[in-house]
Design a protein around this motif. Structure first.
Motif, mmCIF file in Angstrom:
data_model
loop_
_atom_site.group_PDB
_atom_site.id
_atom_site.type_symbol
_atom_site.label_atom_id
_atom_site.label_comp_id
_atom_site.label_asym_id
_atom_site.label_seq_id
_atom_site.Cartn_x
_atom_site.Cartn_y
_atom_site.Cartn_z
ATOM 1 N N PHE A 70 2.374 5.195 -5.813
ATOM 2 C CA PHE A 70 1.416 4.610 -4.677
ATOM 3 C C PHE A 70 2.150 4.579 -3.521
ATOM 4 C CE2 PHE A 70 -0.463 3.089 -8.835
ATOM 5 C CZ PHE A 70 -1.716 3.635 -8.509
ATOM 6 N N ASP A 71 1.605 4.736 -2.306
ATOM 7 C CA ASP A 71 2.324 4.640 -1.164
ATOM 8 C C ASP A 71 1.643 4.309 0.063
ATOM 9 O OD1 ASP A 71 4.659 4.707 0.496
ATOM 10 O OD2 ASP A 71 4.532 6.835 1.159
ATOM 11 N N PRO A 72 1.765 3.172 0.505
ATOM 12 C CA PRO A 72 2.677 2.041 0.362
ATOM 13 C C PRO A 72 2.684 1.421 -1.160
ATOM 14 C CG PRO A 72 1.260 0.999 1.813
ATOM 15 C CD PRO A 72 0.775 2.439 1.557
ATOM 16 N N THR A 73 3.748 1.301 -1.779
ATOM 17 C CA THR A 73 3.664 0.759 -2.931
ATOM 18 C C THR A 73 3.379 -0.817 -3.249
ATOM 19 O OG1 THR A 73 5.663 2.221 -3.571
ATOM 20 C CG2 THR A 73 5.292 0.533 -5.465
ATOM 21 N N LEU A 74 3.911 -1.239 -2.213
ATOM 22 C CA LEU A 74 3.683 -2.906 -1.990
ATOM 23 C C LEU A 74 2.814 -3.257 -0.696
ATOM 24 C CD1 LEU A 74 7.238 -3.997 -3.446
ATOM 25 C CD2 LEU A 74 5.185 -3.785 -4.713
ATOM 26 N N LEU A 75 1.965 -3.988 -0.675
ATOM 27 C CA LEU A 75 1.183 -3.964 0.427
ATOM 28 C C LEU A 75 0.711 -5.518 0.751
ATOM 29 C CD1 LEU A 75 -0.406 -2.381 2.765
ATOM 30 C CD2 LEU A 75 -2.239 -2.309 1.173
ATOM 31 N N TRP A 76 1.063 -6.077 1.782
ATOM 32 C CA TRP A 76 0.407 -7.498 2.100
ATOM 33 C C TRP A 76 -0.647 -7.214 3.106
ATOM 34 C CZ3 TRP A 76 4.343 -11.654 3.916
ATOM 35 C CH2 TRP A 76 3.845 -12.985 3.758
ATOM 36 N N VAL A 77 -1.918 -7.849 2.827
ATOM 37 C CA VAL A 77 -2.988 -7.825 3.793
ATOM 38 C C VAL A 77 -3.554 -9.177 3.835
ATOM 39 C CG1 VAL A 77 -3.396 -5.399 3.064
ATOM 40 C CG2 VAL A 77 -4.502 -7.303 1.890
ATOM 41 N N ASP A 78 -4.612 -9.329 4.894
ATOM 42 C CA ASP A 78 -5.439 -10.296 4.876
ATOM 43 C C ASP A 78 -6.604 -10.294 4.205
ATOM 44 O OD1 ASP A 78 -3.691 -11.562 7.044
ATOM 45 O OD2 ASP A 78 -4.573 -10.093 8.590
ATOM 46 N N PRO A 79 -7.388 -11.468 3.618
ATOM 47 C CA PRO A 79 -8.478 -11.322 3.087
ATOM 48 C C PRO A 79 -9.712 -10.667 4.163
ATOM 49 C CG PRO A 79 -7.572 -13.606 2.925
ATOM 50 C CD PRO A 79 -6.782 -12.945 3.809
ATOM 51 N N GLY A 80 -10.484 -9.880 3.629
ATOM 52 C CA GLY A 80 -11.354 -9.085 4.569
ATOM 53 C C GLY A 80 -10.707 -7.591 4.830
ATOM 54 N N THR A 81 -9.571 -7.452 4.563
ATOM 55 C CA THR A 81 -8.992 -6.037 4.832
ATOM 56 C C THR A 81 -9.628 -5.183 3.846
ATOM 57 O OG1 THR A 81 -6.871 -6.944 5.846
ATOM 58 C CG2 THR A 81 -6.925 -4.675 4.863
ATOM 59 N N THR A 82 -9.916 -3.963 4.175
ATOM 60 C CA THR A 82 -10.391 -2.751 3.356
ATOM 61 C C THR A 82 -9.250 -2.110 2.999
ATOM 62 O OG1 THR A 82 -12.746 -2.710 4.207
ATOM 63 C CG2 THR A 82 -11.936 -0.694 3.174
ATOM 64 N N ILE A 83 -8.896 -1.672 1.690
ATOM 65 C CA ILE A 83 -7.950 -0.828 1.213
ATOM 66 C C ILE A 83 -8.353 0.429 0.783
ATOM 67 C CG2 ILE A 83 -6.009 -0.655 -0.342
ATOM 68 C CD1 ILE A 83 -5.806 -3.589 -0.435
#
Length: 214
Positions: A70-83
């Motif tokens: 998976f790329d990015p392998t590690l991901l930091w987001v906010d609540p409400g972000t669509t991945i």
């Protein structure tokens, strides 16, 4: 040069050196990153993205040379972000699923699929706050793992930030380690005091002997 002018010049130089050292120390301050579980942080590729502040972010499914990451392998987001998990078509059939007991986010793209361009969207919420470890079920044994951190209230670790030394030695020329700058600042200040001492005592610099004022 008159004594007063020399003292003012030397003092200004000392202040400039000290300010430079302070600025370098700030630049090399450590940076915080989520404290990822070992299973997530050891995932193939191992890339990391801080996507806080973004409303949408894409994760490639089937990344890497063999299509097993998976790329990015590690991901930091906010609540409400669509991945958006988007399949590359490489590495065979993949899916996205939270490992058992892997965290608050319930990722589940369904059965493995290998079609290029296939997508699976997951919108994070406050209920997903924390760190989630997920994987591709068919390829979990070969390291196809990832991690998602949601929100600001997650455990973090210091990653070192800008250490001042490039990973590639060919890039030498970027800022040096902060402690070297500190040593240079101390030496600069010490030399200023030495020259000031000679000027005030003999009326000239240490390099011209003791012939008195010119």
């Amino acid at each position: 040069m008159k004594r007063r002018e020399f003292v003012r010049t030397a003092g200004g130089a000392s202040a400039a050196v000290a300010a430079s050292a302070g600025a370098t120390g700030t630049a090399s301050a450590q940076e915080a990153e989520p404290d990822w579980p070992s299973g997530a942080s050891s995932g193939n590729v191992g890339s990391y993205q801080d996507a806080r502040g973004e409303s949408e972010v894409t994760v490639q499914v089937g990344a890497g040379d063999q299509g097993l990451a998976f790329d990015p392998t590690l991901l930091w987001v906010d609540p409400g972000t669509t991945i958006i998990f988007e399949w590359t078509g490489s590495g065979g059939d993949h899916n996205v699923q939270t490992v058992e007991g892997g965290g608050p986010a319930s990722l589940d793209s369904g059965d493995p699929i290998g079609e290029e361009g296939h997508t699976y969207e997951y919108e994070t919420s406050e209920e997903d706050a924390g760190i989630t470890h997920y994987h591709c079920v068919p390829h979990t044994a070969v390291g196809m793992h990832g991690g998602i951190a949601v929100g600001g209230d997650v455990p973090t670790v210091e990653t070192g930030g800008n250490t001042g030394w490039p990973e590639n030695i060919a890039h030498v020329g970027v800022p040096l380690h902060a402690h070297w700058v500190g040593i240079a600042a101390i030496l600069g200040i010490a030399l200023t005091f030495v020259f000031t001492f000679y000027l005030l005592k003999y009326g000239e610099s240490a390099h011209t002997g003791h012939g008195g004022n010119q």
